[in-house]
Design a protein around this motif. Sequence first.
Motif, PDB file in Angstrom:
ATOM      1  N   VAL A  73     -43.307 -64.279   2.500  1.00  0.00           N
ATOM      2  CA  VAL A  73     -42.214 -63.069   2.994  1.00  0.00           C
ATOM      3  C   VAL A  73     -41.278 -63.477   4.130  1.00  0.00           C
ATOM      4  O   VAL A  73     -41.963 -64.303   5.170  1.00  0.00           O
ATOM      5  CB  VAL A  73     -42.807 -61.793   3.569  1.00  0.00           C
ATOM      6  CG1 VAL A  73     -42.227 -60.906   4.107  1.00  0.00           C
ATOM      7  CG2 VAL A  73     -43.805 -61.304   2.514  1.00  0.00           C
ATOM      8  N   GLU A  74     -40.153 -63.461   3.939  1.00  0.00           N
ATOM      9  CA  GLU A  74     -39.226 -63.863   5.164  1.00  0.00           C
ATOM     10  C   GLU A  74     -39.089 -62.788   6.077  1.00  0.00           C
ATOM     11  O   GLU A  74     -38.479 -61.632   5.745  1.00  0.00           O
ATOM     12  CB  GLU A  74     -38.078 -64.508   4.659  1.00  0.00           C
ATOM     13  CG  GLU A  74     -38.180 -65.817   3.718  1.00  0.00           C
ATOM     14  CD  GLU A  74     -36.927 -66.203   3.112  1.00  0.00           C
ATOM     15  OE1 GLU A  74     -35.903 -65.607   3.247  1.00  0.00           O
ATOM     16  OE2 GLU A  74     -36.843 -67.372   2.492  1.00  0.00           O
ATOM     17  N   MET A  75     -39.197 -63.001   7.331  1.00  0.00           N
ATOM     18  CA  MET A  75     -38.926 -61.892   8.435  1.00  0.00           C
ATOM     19  C   MET A  75     -37.700 -62.273   8.987  1.00  0.00           C
ATOM     20  O   MET A  75     -37.919 -63.395   9.759  1.00  0.00           O
ATOM     21  CB  MET A  75     -40.131 -61.317   8.959  1.00  0.00           C
ATOM     22  CG  MET A  75     -41.080 -60.750   8.200  1.00  0.00           C
ATOM     23  SD  MET A  75     -42.575 -59.636   9.179  1.00  0.00           S
ATOM     24  CE  MET A  75     -43.495 -59.083   7.876  1.00  0.00           C
ATOM     25  N   VAL A  76     -36.863 -61.288   9.751  1.00  0.00           N
ATOM     26  CA  VAL A  76     -36.093 -61.588  10.930  1.00  0.00           C
ATOM     27  C   VAL A  76     -36.641 -60.437  11.951  1.00  0.00           C
ATOM     28  O   VAL A  76     -36.789 -59.459  11.863  1.00  0.00           O
ATOM     29  CB  VAL A  76     -34.561 -61.157  10.489  1.00  0.00           C
ATOM     30  CG1 VAL A  76     -33.957 -61.298  11.720  1.00  0.00           C
ATOM     31  CG2 VAL A  76     -34.224 -62.232   9.393  1.00  0.00           C
ATOM     32  N   LEU A  77     -36.893 -61.160  13.113  1.00  0.00           N
ATOM     33  CA  LEU A  77     -37.416 -60.524  14.127  1.00  0.00           C
ATOM     34  C   LEU A  77     -36.500 -60.649  15.562  1.00  0.00           C
ATOM     35  O   LEU A  77     -35.915 -61.462  15.355  1.00  0.00           O
ATOM     36  CB  LEU A  77     -38.589 -61.194  14.764  1.00  0.00           C
ATOM     37  CG  LEU A  77     -39.692 -61.706  13.720  1.00  0.00           C
ATOM     38  CD1 LEU A  77     -40.920 -62.168  14.271  1.00  0.00           C
ATOM     39  CD2 LEU A  77     -40.344 -60.353  13.134  1.00  0.00           C
ATOM     40  N   ASP A  78     -36.436 -59.561  16.242  1.00  0.00           N
ATOM     41  CA  ASP A  78     -35.604 -59.490  17.248  1.00  0.00           C
ATOM     42  C   ASP A  78     -36.692 -59.482  18.579  1.00  0.00           C
ATOM     43  O   ASP A  78     -37.407 -58.555  18.821  1.00  0.00           O
ATOM     44  CB  ASP A  78     -34.800 -58.147  17.610  1.00  0.00           C
ATOM     45  CG  ASP A  78     -34.001 -57.961  18.846  1.00  0.00           C
ATOM     46  OD1 ASP A  78     -34.400 -58.872  19.858  1.00  0.00           O
ATOM     47  OD2 ASP A  78     -33.170 -57.156  18.966  1.00  0.00           O
ATOM     48  N   ARG A  79     -36.490 -60.900  19.123  1.00  0.00           N
ATOM     49  CA  ARG A  79     -37.638 -61.308  20.271  1.00  0.00           C
ATOM     50  C   ARG A  79     -36.806 -61.267  21.623  1.00  0.00           C
ATOM     51  O   ARG A  79     -36.021 -62.424  21.949  1.00  0.00           O
ATOM     52  CB  ARG A  79     -38.439 -62.453  20.130  1.00  0.00           C
ATOM     53  CG  ARG A  79     -39.214 -63.006  21.036  1.00  0.00           C
ATOM     54  CD  ARG A  79     -40.050 -64.062  20.493  1.00  0.00           C
ATOM     55  NE  ARG A  79     -40.704 -63.816  19.246  1.00  0.00           N
ATOM     56  CZ  ARG A  79     -41.396 -64.667  18.395  1.00  0.00           C
ATOM     57  NH1 ARG A  79     -41.089 -65.803  18.847  1.00  0.00           N
ATOM     58  NH2 ARG A  79     -42.055 -64.501  17.567  1.00  0.00           N
ATOM     59  N   GLU A 101     -33.409 -62.027  21.150  1.00  0.00           N
ATOM     60  CA  GLU A 101     -33.098 -63.427  20.511  1.00  0.00           C
ATOM     61  C   GLU A 101     -33.514 -63.163  19.070  1.00  0.00           C
ATOM     62  O   GLU A 101     -34.438 -62.557  18.647  1.00  0.00           O
ATOM     63  CB  GLU A 101     -33.606 -64.712  21.125  1.00  0.00           C
ATOM     64  CG  GLU A 101     -32.988 -64.916  22.469  1.00  0.00           C
ATOM     65  CD  GLU A 101     -33.749 -66.255  22.962  1.00  0.00           C
ATOM     66  OE1 GLU A 101     -34.537 -66.863  21.997  1.00  0.00           O
ATOM     67  OE2 GLU A 101     -33.604 -66.674  24.041  1.00  0.00           O
ATOM     68  N   THR A 102     -32.881 -63.610  18.220  1.00  0.00           N
ATOM     69  CA  THR A 102     -33.049 -63.578  16.611  1.00  0.00           C
ATOM     70  C   THR A 102     -33.990 -64.562  16.500  1.00  0.00           C
ATOM     71  O   THR A 102     -33.773 -65.951  16.670  1.00  0.00           O
ATOM     72  CB  THR A 102     -31.814 -63.882  15.731  1.00  0.00           C
ATOM     73  OG1 THR A 102     -30.922 -62.544  16.091  1.00  0.00           O
ATOM     74  CG2 THR A 102     -32.331 -63.697  14.354  1.00  0.00           C
ATOM     75  N   VAL A 103     -35.357 -64.393  15.706  1.00  0.00           N
ATOM     76  CA  VAL A 103     -36.125 -65.413  15.338  1.00  0.00           C
ATOM     77  C   VAL A 103     -36.566 -65.083  13.744  1.00  0.00           C
ATOM     78  O   VAL A 103     -36.795 -63.954  13.719  1.00  0.00           O
ATOM     79  CB  VAL A 103     -37.643 -65.224  16.071  1.00  0.00           C
ATOM     80  CG1 VAL A 103     -38.653 -66.084  15.496  1.00  0.00           C
ATOM     81  CG2 VAL A 103     -37.284 -65.407  17.616  1.00  0.00           C
TER      82      VAL A 103
END
Length: 362
Positions: A202-208, A211-213
């Motif tokens: 599973v590919e996830m895009v996170l807002d940390r 910043e985009t992780v």
Amino acid sequence: MLRRVLTLVVALALLVGLALGGLYLPMPYIVATPGVTVNTVGEFEDGPVIRIEGAESYEHDGALSMVTIQYAGGPQRRLSTLEVLTSWLSPSNAVMPEELLFPADRTPEEVSERQTVQMNDSQTDATAAALGQLGIAYEAVPVVADAVEGMPADGLVEPGDVIVEIDGEPVPTDTGEGGGERSVGSAAVVDTVSARDPGDVVEMVLDRDGETVEVEITTTEGEDGTAAVGILIADDTDFPIDVEISVGDIGGPSAGMMFALGIMDRLSEESLTGGARVAGSGTISADGQVGGISGIPQKMVSAQRDGAEYFLVAADSCDQVADSAAYGELEVARVETLDDAVAALETIRTGEGELPRCEGLE
């Protein structure tokens, strides 16, 4: 001969003393007894249980009551053998090992704090479920609370991460028109991941912190057999109305379903109960799933003593119903979702149709 008689008398006295003393030895058990009943559409401690601001609210006759259990015993005040035996003989009480409520790795203060958190979470989920059932849109943004140690997501996500995308698709956060007709926020994340096969990536895009992780997580098989990554998620919700629920120092998640029904009743021009006195117990998720809880036998007694006519029970708790001293005194309806609960209340209100029953119960 006299010496033998005296020896026998002393020995018997010692045995009786030991037996009597044994009745007062502390025991590692707790006793669950019927607790207080709180009408969610009524008042508690000199104020309404549910306060609503930002929308028209209504007051109706009848009751939608949450029910509680009182516990005696525990590490801070252990019960005596006599108290445990007396409680064991009572048809309304339940005796259980204290580690069920007070695990060895948690202090009583930690247990109390966890119950408070569960109560607060249940109130948020109840609000989301109620608004969704009423078709009122709201926003729910999925935020990582923690990662389960040893699970695939451990070391890849951090508390506070906002899950923005999964496999290139944005995570829906706004219920939109007809609120609640699709899963959003944490429910959408769970649904998407569990739909995969264990072992899929599973590919996830996170807002940390702005910043985009991007992370890739290989799923594993969860306890229910579906794919899982081991992320604990909470929703950062934004509701169009303010709902405040006040029940004093009562803790735990088991009033969630009744909170949701109480909120709906306060927001509806027409009474959900038609004046009937209804009690119940079950957890609630933001998407309206009703979960089972323990202590149903004692909670049914609480409801019956408070004058309830009907009891809504989560389907997962049906196996406890027949063990209650109040079994046969209340009409019990089985529910799996908030929609089921609303349908049961319509049957009660109109007198048309039959209530869904627990299997094997008359």
